[in-house]
Design a protein around this motif. Sequence first.
Motif, PDB file in Angstrom:
ATOM      1  N   GLY A  45     -24.948 -42.114  15.911  1.00  0.00           N
ATOM      2  CA  GLY A  45     -25.071 -43.475  16.409  1.00  0.00           C
ATOM      3  C   GLY A  45     -25.475 -44.506  15.376  1.00  0.00           C
ATOM      4  O   GLY A  45     -24.973 -45.624  15.378  1.00  0.00           O
ATOM      5  N   LEU A  46     -26.404 -44.144  14.490  1.00  0.00           N
ATOM      6  CA  LEU A  46     -26.829 -45.021  13.392  1.00  0.00           C
ATOM      7  C   LEU A  46     -26.945 -44.190  12.113  1.00  0.00           C
ATOM      8  O   LEU A  46     -27.358 -43.027  12.163  1.00  0.00           O
ATOM      9  CB  LEU A  46     -28.176 -45.677  13.686  1.00  0.00           C
ATOM     10  N   TYR A  47     -26.648 -44.824  10.971  1.00  0.00           N
ATOM     11  CA  TYR A  47     -26.658 -44.118   9.693  1.00  0.00           C
ATOM     12  C   TYR A  47     -27.352 -44.963   8.629  1.00  0.00           C
ATOM     13  O   TYR A  47     -27.130 -46.173   8.547  1.00  0.00           O
ATOM     14  CB  TYR A  47     -25.220 -43.797   9.258  1.00  0.00           C
ATOM     15  N   ASP A  48     -28.173 -44.306   7.819  1.00  0.00           N
ATOM     16  CA  ASP A  48     -28.951 -44.960   6.776  1.00  0.00           C
ATOM     17  C   ASP A  48     -28.107 -45.062   5.509  1.00  0.00           C
ATOM     18  O   ASP A  48     -27.839 -44.054   4.849  1.00  0.00           O
ATOM     19  CB  ASP A  48     -30.222 -44.154   6.517  1.00  0.00           C
ATOM     20  N   LEU A  49     -27.688 -46.271   5.176  1.00  0.00           N
ATOM     21  CA  LEU A  49     -26.865 -46.459   3.981  1.00  0.00           C
ATOM     22  C   LEU A  49     -27.667 -46.275   2.698  1.00  0.00           C
ATOM     23  O   LEU A  49     -27.077 -46.100   1.624  1.00  0.00           O
ATOM     24  CB  LEU A  49     -26.219 -47.847   4.001  1.00  0.00           C
ATOM     25  N   ASN A 114     -20.519 -38.322  23.915  1.00  0.00           N
ATOM     26  CA  ASN A 114     -20.648 -36.869  23.831  1.00  0.00           C
ATOM     27  C   ASN A 114     -20.820 -36.449  22.376  1.00  0.00           C
ATOM     28  O   ASN A 114     -20.109 -36.933  21.496  1.00  0.00           O
ATOM     29  CB  ASN A 114     -19.408 -36.188  24.403  1.00  0.00           C
ATOM     30  N   GLU A 115     -21.781 -35.561  22.150  1.00  0.00           N
ATOM     31  CA  GLU A 115     -21.992 -35.001  20.814  1.00  0.00           C
ATOM     32  C   GLU A 115     -22.439 -33.554  20.974  1.00  0.00           C
ATOM     33  O   GLU A 115     -23.488 -33.282  21.534  1.00  0.00           O
ATOM     34  CB  GLU A 115     -23.033 -35.806  20.034  1.00  0.00           C
ATOM     35  N   LYS A 116     -21.635 -32.626  20.469  1.00  0.00           N
ATOM     36  CA  LYS A 116     -21.897 -31.196  20.664  1.00  0.00           C
ATOM     37  C   LYS A 116     -23.001 -30.669  19.754  1.00  0.00           C
ATOM     38  O   LYS A 116     -23.739 -29.757  20.133  1.00  0.00           O
ATOM     39  CB  LYS A 116     -20.603 -30.407  20.433  1.00  0.00           C
ATOM     40  N   HIS A 117     -23.135 -31.215  18.559  1.00  0.00           N
ATOM     41  CA  HIS A 117     -24.135 -30.729  17.603  1.00  0.00           C
ATOM     42  C   HIS A 117     -25.527 -31.050  18.134  1.00  0.00           C
ATOM     43  O   HIS A 117     -25.866 -32.222  18.343  1.00  0.00           O
ATOM     44  CB  HIS A 117     -23.914 -31.393  16.248  1.00  0.00           C
ATOM     45  N   PRO A 118     -26.393 -30.052  18.367  1.00  0.00           N
ATOM     46  CA  PRO A 118     -27.677 -30.312  19.046  1.00  0.00           C
ATOM     47  C   PRO A 118     -28.564 -31.323  18.320  1.00  0.00           C
ATOM     48  O   PRO A 118     -29.157 -32.195  18.961  1.00  0.00           O
ATOM     49  CB  PRO A 118     -28.337 -28.930  19.098  1.00  0.00           C
ATOM     50  N   ASP A 119     -28.682 -31.215  17.002  1.00  0.00           N
ATOM     51  CA  ASP A 119     -29.545 -32.148  16.273  1.00  0.00           C
ATOM     52  C   ASP A 119     -29.005 -33.571  16.357  1.00  0.00           C
ATOM     53  O   ASP A 119     -29.769 -34.532  16.550  1.00  0.00           O
ATOM     54  CB  ASP A 119     -29.670 -31.725  14.802  1.00  0.00           C
ATOM     55  N   ASP A 120     -27.692 -33.711  16.203  1.00  0.00           N
ATOM     56  CA  ASP A 120     -27.095 -35.043  16.281  1.00  0.00           C
ATOM     57  C   ASP A 120     -27.201 -35.607  17.698  1.00  0.00           C
ATOM     58  O   ASP A 120     -27.426 -36.807  17.880  1.00  0.00           O
ATOM     59  CB  ASP A 120     -25.633 -35.000  15.844  1.00  0.00           C
ATOM     60  N   ALA A 121     -27.040 -34.742  18.699  1.00  0.00           N
ATOM     61  CA  ALA A 121     -27.172 -35.207  20.088  1.00  0.00           C
ATOM     62  C   ALA A 121     -28.587 -35.697  20.364  1.00  0.00           C
ATOM     63  O   ALA A 121     -28.778 -36.710  21.062  1.00  0.00           O
ATOM     64  CB  ALA A 121     -26.795 -34.077  21.054  1.00  0.00           C
ATOM     65  N   TYR A 122     -29.575 -34.996  19.832  1.00  0.00           N
ATOM     66  CA  TYR A 122     -30.968 -35.425  20.003  1.00  0.00           C
ATOM     67  C   TYR A 122     -31.185 -36.795  19.361  1.00  0.00           C
ATOM     68  O   TYR A 122     -31.797 -37.694  19.961  1.00  0.00           O
ATOM     69  CB  TYR A 122     -31.906 -34.392  19.377  1.00  0.00           C
ATOM     70  N   THR A 123     -30.671 -36.968  18.147  1.00  0.00           N
ATOM     71  CA  THR A 123     -30.792 -38.258  17.463  1.00  0.00           C
ATOM     72  C   THR A 123     -30.063 -39.347  18.241  1.00  0.00           C
ATOM     73  O   THR A 123     -30.566 -40.465  18.396  1.00  0.00           O
ATOM     74  CB  THR A 123     -30.220 -38.163  16.038  1.00  0.00           C
ATOM     75  N   LEU A 124     -28.886 -39.026  18.739  1.00  0.00           N
ATOM     76  CA  LEU A 124     -28.083 -40.000  19.475  1.00  0.00           C
ATOM     77  C   LEU A 124     -28.817 -40.499  20.717  1.00  0.00           C
ATOM     78  O   LEU A 124     -28.806 -41.702  21.005  1.00  0.00           O
ATOM     79  CB  LEU A 124     -26.745 -39.377  19.866  1.00  0.00           C
ATOM     80  N   ARG A 125     -29.475 -39.601  21.432  1.00  0.00           N
ATOM     81  CA  ARG A 125     -30.210 -40.025  22.629  1.00  0.00           C
ATOM     82  C   ARG A 125     -31.301 -41.031  22.271  1.00  0.00           C
ATOM     83  O   ARG A 125     -31.525 -42.003  22.997  1.00  0.00           O
ATOM     84  CB  ARG A 125     -30.797 -38.805  23.329  1.00  0.00           C
ATOM     85  N   GLY A 126     -31.957 -40.806  21.154  1.00  0.00           N
ATOM     86  CA  GLY A 126     -32.982 -41.751  20.732  1.00  0.00           C
ATOM     87  C   GLY A 126     -32.397 -43.087  20.323  1.00  0.00           C
ATOM     88  O   GLY A 126     -32.934 -44.145  20.679  1.00  0.00           O
ATOM     89  N   VAL A 127     -31.290 -43.048  19.612  1.00  0.00           N
ATOM     90  CA  VAL A 127     -30.635 -44.271  19.143  1.00  0.00           C
ATOM     91  C   VAL A 127     -30.116 -45.108  20.304  1.00  0.00           C
ATOM     92  O   VAL A 127     -30.119 -46.347  20.244  1.00  0.00           O
ATOM     93  CB  VAL A 127     -29.494 -43.899  18.170  1.00  0.00           C
ATOM     94  N   MET A 128     -29.696 -44.441  21.389  1.00  0.00           N
ATOM     95  CA  MET A 128     -29.066 -45.150  22.507  1.00  0.00           C
ATOM     96  C   MET A 128     -30.024 -45.404  23.667  1.00  0.00           C
ATOM     97  O   MET A 128     -29.598 -45.862  24.730  1.00  0.00           O
ATOM     98  CB  MET A 128     -27.861 -44.341  23.011  1.00  0.00           C
ATOM     99  N   ARG A 129     -31.309 -45.142  23.489  1.00  0.00           N
ATOM    100  CA  ARG A 129     -32.239 -45.235  24.620  1.00  0.00           C
ATOM    101  C   ARG A 129     -32.381 -46.654  25.163  1.00  0.00           C
ATOM    102  O   ARG A 129     -32.793 -46.844  26.314  1.00  0.00           O
ATOM    103  CB  ARG A 129     -33.611 -44.692  24.235  1.00  0.00           C
TER     104      ARG A 129
END
Length: 276
Positions: A45-49, A114-129
Amino acid sequence: MNYRHSFHAGNSADVVKHSLLIALVRALQQKPGALTLIDTHAGCGLYDLDGEDAQRTGESMQGVLRAFVDPNPLLNDYRAAVQAVNVGAEPHVYPGSPRILAQLLRPQDFLILNEKHPDDAYTLRGVMRDTSAAVHERDAYELWLALLPTRTARGVVVVDPPYEQPDERARITATLAAAYRKWAHGVTVIWYPLKDRATHWRWKEQLRKLGIPKFLTVEHWLYDDDQPDIYNGAGLYIFNPPYAFTQALPPLLEALRAVLAPEGHKGEITADWLGN
């Protein structure tokens, strides 16, 4: 090809993909009816450049950073979407498709990620809260079919895999064929990397043989000649694009080609209909 996005965030492919996604959704929103937006491979969802991964490749310097200093007003919507997650004149954080799509939502629209990778899915939930998006952690191709037809009359499915698996293109082809049988009028966008023209031509022919009538392909080749064994560009397959989007596409593509062409190359970006 491994396309773990933290290494490539904000590169030329992102500039093209996200510029066209914004234009596509806004074209659909010219009608008041609700939209369901589905992102099957949502990532973080978000990436650190400024992070280690992005700095290792430096690809954002040839992508989003170029777009930010270019004066062409046709890129204003893209720049605004990136600026929305940043403070200051230069971007240090890059929004993936989930954050960009969330910015475009109207009250009547829905966003499913949808994100299948567990770590990325966890991060995504935080980013989209802070958004209304629903986040799933499932096999992308099973979810793609399970959610069709969408709950609203119109919708968009965005398929943006990392192409890590050797059968990725075969799964996309099979799932697209099944999805078309369930949801013939829906809009589907499939991102793909370009490494060599021959391999890509074979896959394009397989998709063309599915017989989907409104099949647009947008291809962005960075270099004037293929560079062996490296990333040469990227493209989007777009099925059932709206008329307002295709009519506005040529000047936007030219603006993107001009700003992203590597030094010493003109580059090429084309849009072609491949439907039967």
